[in-house]
Scaffold this active site. Sequence first.
Site, PDB file in Angstrom:
ATOM      1  N   ALA A 150     -25.327  58.375 -47.271  1.00  0.00           N
ATOM      2  CA  ALA A 150     -26.519  59.100 -46.809  1.00  0.00           C
ATOM      3  C   ALA A 150     -27.732  58.176 -46.975  1.00  0.00           C
ATOM      4  O   ALA A 150     -27.615  57.063 -47.486  1.00  0.00           O
ATOM      5  CB  ALA A 150     -26.699  60.369 -47.637  1.00  0.00           C
ATOM      6  N   ASN A 152     -30.656  58.712 -48.719  1.00  0.00           N
ATOM      7  CA  ASN A 152     -31.629  58.899 -49.807  1.00  0.00           C
ATOM      8  C   ASN A 152     -31.515  57.842 -50.917  1.00  0.00           C
ATOM      9  O   ASN A 152     -32.506  57.466 -51.508  1.00  0.00           O
ATOM     10  CB  ASN A 152     -31.538  60.316 -50.374  1.00  0.00           C
ATOM     11  CG  ASN A 152     -30.155  60.661 -50.842  1.00  0.00           C
ATOM     12  OD1 ASN A 152     -29.188  59.970 -50.527  1.00  0.00           O
ATOM     13  ND2 ASN A 152     -30.040  61.720 -51.610  1.00  0.00           N
ATOM     14  N   VAL A 229     -22.976  69.073 -45.958  1.00  0.00           N
ATOM     15  CA  VAL A 229     -21.762  69.886 -45.914  1.00  0.00           C
ATOM     16  C   VAL A 229     -21.143  69.906 -44.496  1.00  0.00           C
ATOM     17  O   VAL A 229     -19.923  69.731 -44.366  1.00  0.00           O
ATOM     18  CB  VAL A 229     -22.038  71.311 -46.444  1.00  0.00           C
ATOM     19  CG1 VAL A 229     -20.838  72.227 -46.227  1.00  0.00           C
ATOM     20  CG2 VAL A 229     -22.399  71.245 -47.931  1.00  0.00           C
ATOM     21  N   GLU A 249     -19.130  63.964 -51.599  1.00  0.00           N
ATOM     22  CA  GLU A 249     -20.361  64.249 -52.357  1.00  0.00           C
ATOM     23  C   GLU A 249     -21.347  64.860 -51.373  1.00  0.00           C
ATOM     24  O   GLU A 249     -21.960  64.149 -50.582  1.00  0.00           O
ATOM     25  CB  GLU A 249     -20.929  62.950 -52.949  1.00  0.00           C
ATOM     26  CG  GLU A 249     -20.069  62.313 -54.008  1.00  0.00           C
ATOM     27  CD  GLU A 249     -19.990  63.139 -55.292  1.00  0.00           C
ATOM     28  OE1 GLU A 249     -20.711  64.152 -55.410  1.00  0.00           O
ATOM     29  OE2 GLU A 249     -19.178  62.783 -56.155  1.00  0.00           O
ATOM     30  N   CYS A 283     -29.638  65.344 -53.447  1.00  0.00           N
ATOM     31  CA  CYS A 283     -28.631  66.390 -53.249  1.00  0.00           C
ATOM     32  C   CYS A 283     -28.565  67.377 -54.402  1.00  0.00           C
ATOM     33  O   CYS A 283     -28.346  68.561 -54.206  1.00  0.00           O
ATOM     34  CB  CYS A 283     -27.274  65.738 -53.074  1.00  0.00           C
ATOM     35  SG  CYS A 283     -26.914  64.592 -54.407  1.00  0.00           S
ATOM     36  N   GLU A 380     -30.227  74.261 -47.787  1.00  0.00           N
ATOM     37  CA  GLU A 380     -30.716  73.003 -48.356  1.00  0.00           C
ATOM     38  C   GLU A 380     -31.851  72.488 -47.469  1.00  0.00           C
ATOM     39  O   GLU A 380     -31.678  72.334 -46.262  1.00  0.00           O
ATOM     40  CB  GLU A 380     -29.581  71.975 -48.396  1.00  0.00           C
ATOM     41  CG  GLU A 380     -30.002  70.693 -49.060  1.00  0.00           C
ATOM     42  CD  GLU A 380     -28.886  69.650 -49.101  1.00  0.00           C
ATOM     43  OE1 GLU A 380     -28.208  69.458 -48.080  1.00  0.00           O
ATOM     44  OE2 GLU A 380     -28.695  69.025 -50.161  1.00  0.00           O
ATOM     45  N   GLU A 457     -17.656  61.261 -58.762  1.00  0.00           N
ATOM     46  CA  GLU A 457     -18.033  59.861 -58.862  1.00  0.00           C
ATOM     47  C   GLU A 457     -18.448  59.609 -60.313  1.00  0.00           C
ATOM     48  O   GLU A 457     -18.760  60.539 -61.062  1.00  0.00           O
ATOM     49  CB  GLU A 457     -19.183  59.550 -57.898  1.00  0.00           C
ATOM     50  CG  GLU A 457     -18.757  59.736 -56.455  1.00  0.00           C
ATOM     51  CD  GLU A 457     -19.656  59.095 -55.419  1.00  0.00           C
ATOM     52  OE1 GLU A 457     -20.833  59.448 -55.370  1.00  0.00           O
ATOM     53  OE2 GLU A 457     -19.146  58.238 -54.654  1.00  0.00           O
TER      54      GLU A 457
END
Length: 483
Positions: A150, A152, A229, A249, A283, A380, A457
Site C-alpha cells: 500500500a 502509506n 479489504v 494485512e 490501517c 475506513e 507480520e
Amino acid sequence: MIIQPKASHFINGAYIEDSAGPELAVTYPANGARIASLHEATDALIEQALAAADAARAEWAAMTGTERGRILRRAAEIIRERNRELSELETMDTGKPLSETLVADPTSAADALEYFGGMAATLTGEHIQLGADWAYTKREALGLCVGIGAWNYPMQIACWKAAPALACGNTMVFKPSETTPLSALKVAEVFMEAGAPAGVFNVIQGTGRVGAALVGDARVNKVSLTGSVPTGRKVYAAAAAQMKHVTMELGGKSPLIIFEDADIENAVSAAINANFYSSGQICSNGTRVFVHTSIKEAFLSRLAERMSDATIGDPMDEATTLGPMVSEAQRQIVLGYIEKGQAEGARLVAGGKALEGEGFFIQPTLFADVTDDMTIAREEIFGPVMSVLDFDDEQDVIARANDTEFGLSAGVFTRDLARGHRVVGQLEAGSCWINTYNLTPVEVPFGGNKASGVGRENGHAAIEHYSQLKTVYVAMGDVEAPF
Ligand code: NDP
C-alpha cells in the site's frame, strides 16, 4: 526537486526500463508537482522478474541462515547510514512529514532486516523420539513470494515482507503501490550492496493489473498483500485458486476505549497518534474513540486544544507535524466522508476543511456525538478524521466495539489494569494496546482478525508464514506388514 530513479524496475540485480509500459506519474503531495515518471511493467518485464526470482531460489535457499542473516543485517546497517536521504525520499513520495519518516520509515525497515537477519541462523526443526524410531522436522522455504504494498508506509511494508521472506530462504518479487513506487527500488539497491545474489529481491511497478498477474502465476508459492479489504478479497481468492500461502494485512475501523479513570492527557495523546499520525493514513488507527460520558467534555476540550497545536505545512520542514494526504483522489474520498458525517448528524468540533492553496492538505478533523450507525463510524476513512462516541457501560462498549466486519486493532485506556486485560480479552482484534496506541515494534506480531486479514507480520509468528515444515520419519528396525 526531481527524484527520477535510474529506471522503473529492478530485476535480477539491476535497474531496467521498458518504456512500452503505460506511464506512472509520481507527484509530491505537498504541492502536486511531478517528481518522477515511471512506467508500468509490461508482460515481458513481469515474466523477467518472476523468472529471476525463480532462478535465484536454489542458491539463496542453499546458503546457511548465518550467511543470509549477515546480508540482511548489512542491509539494515546501510539503511540506517542513509536514514536521512531515504526519509527525504519517502517524504517526497508520500507527503508524510520528515519529522515522522526520520523515525518511523527507513528505521522500521532496518529494524525488520536486523531482527529477521538475526533470526535466520536460529531457524530449526525438531527431533521427535518414537521409541527406537524417530522423526525430525525441517523448516523449509516456501519458494517464490510476491509482496504487494500500500502507499502509506512503502519502505516499511517492503521490508516487513522481504525480511522474514528472505531470512527463511525465499526470494521475492515486490510490487509497490503505483502511488508510491520509489523507495522499494532503494531497498532492492541496498540488498545488492549488502551482498544478496541477483534475483533474490526484485521490484516491478504497476497498478493492480501487474499485482494480479503476479498473484496468478503458477511459480508463485506465497502472496503477502498490504491493502484494503476489497483488494484483499480478490487477491486471497486468486491465491486460493492455486492453493498458495497468503498473508493479508488489510484495513480496519478500530476502537479506542477510554474509561472514566484514564489518564486524560495520555488518552488524548494516544487518540492524536491513533488518528492524525501520517495524516490518518494508517490501517491500525483507532478511529472510533469511545469515551465514557463522565469525562467526555473534558476529553473533547483538551483534544481540541491539542489539535490546534498541530503544525500543518511543508513536510520537509522538521517542525511540521501534519502533512498532506497522499493524493488528490484520497483527499476527495476523505472530504466525502467529512460531508457525510455532517449530513448524518455528527457534531463537527474541529477542522473539516481542505486547506486552500497547493497540496492535498486537510485540517485534522474531530467529530463528537457520533453514533454506531453513521457512515463515519462504520467505514475506513484513511484520513485525519476522528469520531468520538459516548458510552456508559463496559459490556455495552465491548459489544459495540466488536460490531464491525473489521478486527485489526483495539486500544483501552484505564488505570485499572484488571479491567484493561478483561476488556482486551473480549475485543475481536489482532493487535491490542493498553494505555498506549499504534506502537508496532518488529518483535511483536502484527495483523488482523475477521475481515482485517490473515496471518501475522513481525515477531516469531512471521516465520510460520514464510516457511513450511517437512517431516521425516526414520525407521530403525524391520518393516511389519499384514501379509
Ligand atoms: P489497495 O487495496 O487499493 O491496494 C493495495 C495494493 O494492491 C496496491 O499495490 C494495488 O495496486 C494492489 N492491487 C490492487 N488490485 C489488485 C489485484 N486485483 N491484484 C493484485 N494487486 C492489486 O490499498 P491502498 O494502496 O489504497 O492502501 C490503503 C489500504 O491499505 C487501506 O485499506 C489500509 O487499511 C490498508 N493497509 C493495511 C495495513 C495493514 O498492515 N493491515 C497497513 C497499511 C495499509 P495499485 O493501487 O498500485 O493499483
